[in-house]
Design an enzyme around this catalytic site. Sequence first.
Site, short mmCIF file in Angstrom:
data_model
loop_
_atom_site.label_atom_id
_atom_site.label_comp_id
_atom_site.label_asym_id
_atom_site.label_seq_id
_atom_site.Cartn_x
_atom_site.Cartn_y
_atom_site.Cartn_z
N SER A 1 -8.62 3.60 91.97
CA SER A 1 -8.90 5.02 91.76
C SER A 1 -10.33 5.36 92.21
O SER A 1 -10.67 5.14 93.36
CB SER A 1 -8.67 5.39 90.30
OG SER A 1 -8.62 6.78 90.13
N HIS B 1 -0.28 4.92 88.14
CA HIS B 1 -1.55 5.06 88.84
C HIS B 1 -2.24 3.70 88.90
O HIS B 1 -2.21 2.95 87.93
CB HIS B 1 -2.44 6.07 88.11
CG HIS B 1 -3.79 6.24 88.73
ND1 HIS B 1 -3.96 6.54 90.06
CD2 HIS B 1 -5.04 6.12 88.20
CE1 HIS B 1 -5.26 6.62 90.33
NE2 HIS B 1 -5.93 6.36 89.22
N ASP C 1 2.35 8.93 92.10
CA ASP C 1 1.05 8.97 91.43
C ASP C 1 0.61 10.43 91.28
O ASP C 1 0.57 11.18 92.25
CB ASP C 1 0.03 8.18 92.26
CG ASP C 1 -1.28 7.93 91.52
OD1 ASP C 1 -1.54 8.61 90.51
OD2 ASP C 1 -2.04 7.06 91.97
#
Length: 508
Positions: free
Chosen positions: A225, A477, A449
């Site tokens: 991320s 995610h 996601d």
Amino acid sequence: MPVRKALLALPAAFAVAVAPAWSGGTGAAAARQAPPLAAPAVAAPGSATGGKGLRWEACAGVSTPDLRCARVTVPLDHRRPRGRTISVVISRLAATDPARRRGVLLTTGGGPGGPGVPLPASLAPALSAEVRARYDLVGFDMRFVERSTPIGCGQPEEEPGGFWVRPAAPGRFPAEAAEARRYAEACVRASGWALPHATTANAARDMDLIRAALGEEKISYLGGSYAGLLGTVYGTLFPHRVDRFVLDSPVNADTIWRPYEMGRTPAFEEGTVALAAWAAGRHSEYGLGETPAQVRAMLIEILDRAARAPIVIGGHAWTAGELGALLVAGIYDERAFGVVAAAFAAVAAGREPSLPFPIRPPRPEGVPGVPADHHTATNIAYRCADAPWPRDPRVYLRDIASQRDRHPLFGPVNANINPCAFWPPARDEPVRLDGNRAPAALVVAALRDVAVPPSVSRAVAARIRGSRLVTIDAHTHAPFPHYGNACLNATVTHYLTTGELPAADTAC
């Protein structure tokens, strides 16, 4: 008028935690950026090759005895390397087979603002023996995060999810803009010395000083991320120091932060539809509605109630912000659907919900000196300093109106004004992904996601020449390694152990 927009666009670190784990308009200022500043690739003061000059000791707040920590001294301002310094704390789990050791696999938390020091301990059991044999796992808390000279904004507690956001309620914009200004002013009073230097580019420059302090010519990296974004910025600034990089659901540096937040709004709406459909299929268990439309209406009704006045249950007053954070935690990962549906069902019935995770980030136990509002302060500091934000309130009002028509549930929230509109200027320039000349990386993404839509990960893979994209068909995610997809994990393991990328993009 009922407020239906009290939903939070949470930082990725929150979603990972609950799942298993922001002068002028943006365009012209970015176009005039100067060449990115790269810190000299030299060891930090007091360090030596091989990391032998580092003082390794127990890690604050971590009980794993084999995980050892050290401080690396870095400049507050990399343009003034002999000026004021701060410290960045790193952790290390040694490779299990020194004879086959390749180097270090660096990692840190998402967010921005998630801690990285504890990560080697939680990653180690999920990584293959082949990876553990070849790499020292090295985590670090980025500058101003937890153990690394932490900052705050003088507030008594964290925001829900550790993310400052307001609901863009009709008629409330002047009050919300005034609150955003007050928050920015409080941050300047509490941590103004640090705010201009809280940038992803500076965190990447710190990474290269960590590399030098450890005596490594190159580093390998695993970042999910926001931490994937950090990896791309490092590769842009220091392409010759990149070894094997795994970028899991990486945010695109070319769109941070406002365009990214607004761009993922449709995915938030789609995630809510998925949660509602799941709960509707289990109406007998949760009682939220027999159809997705009924479930969605029930969720909105609960949020409306909390927006009018907090819902008091069992001695706790549930605010719309807290319940919005809870909902976003659910739409980030299908494995949280049941927990979130049960919690909303409990609130609807006047019962105290049972949650396996806190709505507001807790202070890290055993880590002294961390302010009460630390995670919120750190998250907003990086987002505000990383790239220019509009200063004109009319920009936000225009975007709110546009988003309300197209994406009424999440659009106004993601378009709303926040403290970045009143933030002090950063002493840095954005580092754009389109300047990346690093070696090819392995990029990982989940096809459903919500936090980082797969189109974003695809754009990152396309920008770094020769990279390969590996996807899984899942509503989650940052799936490596904890989601447990065998094909995905094996592909990443093969790359880390051999350096061989798949011949083409791969769907697992």
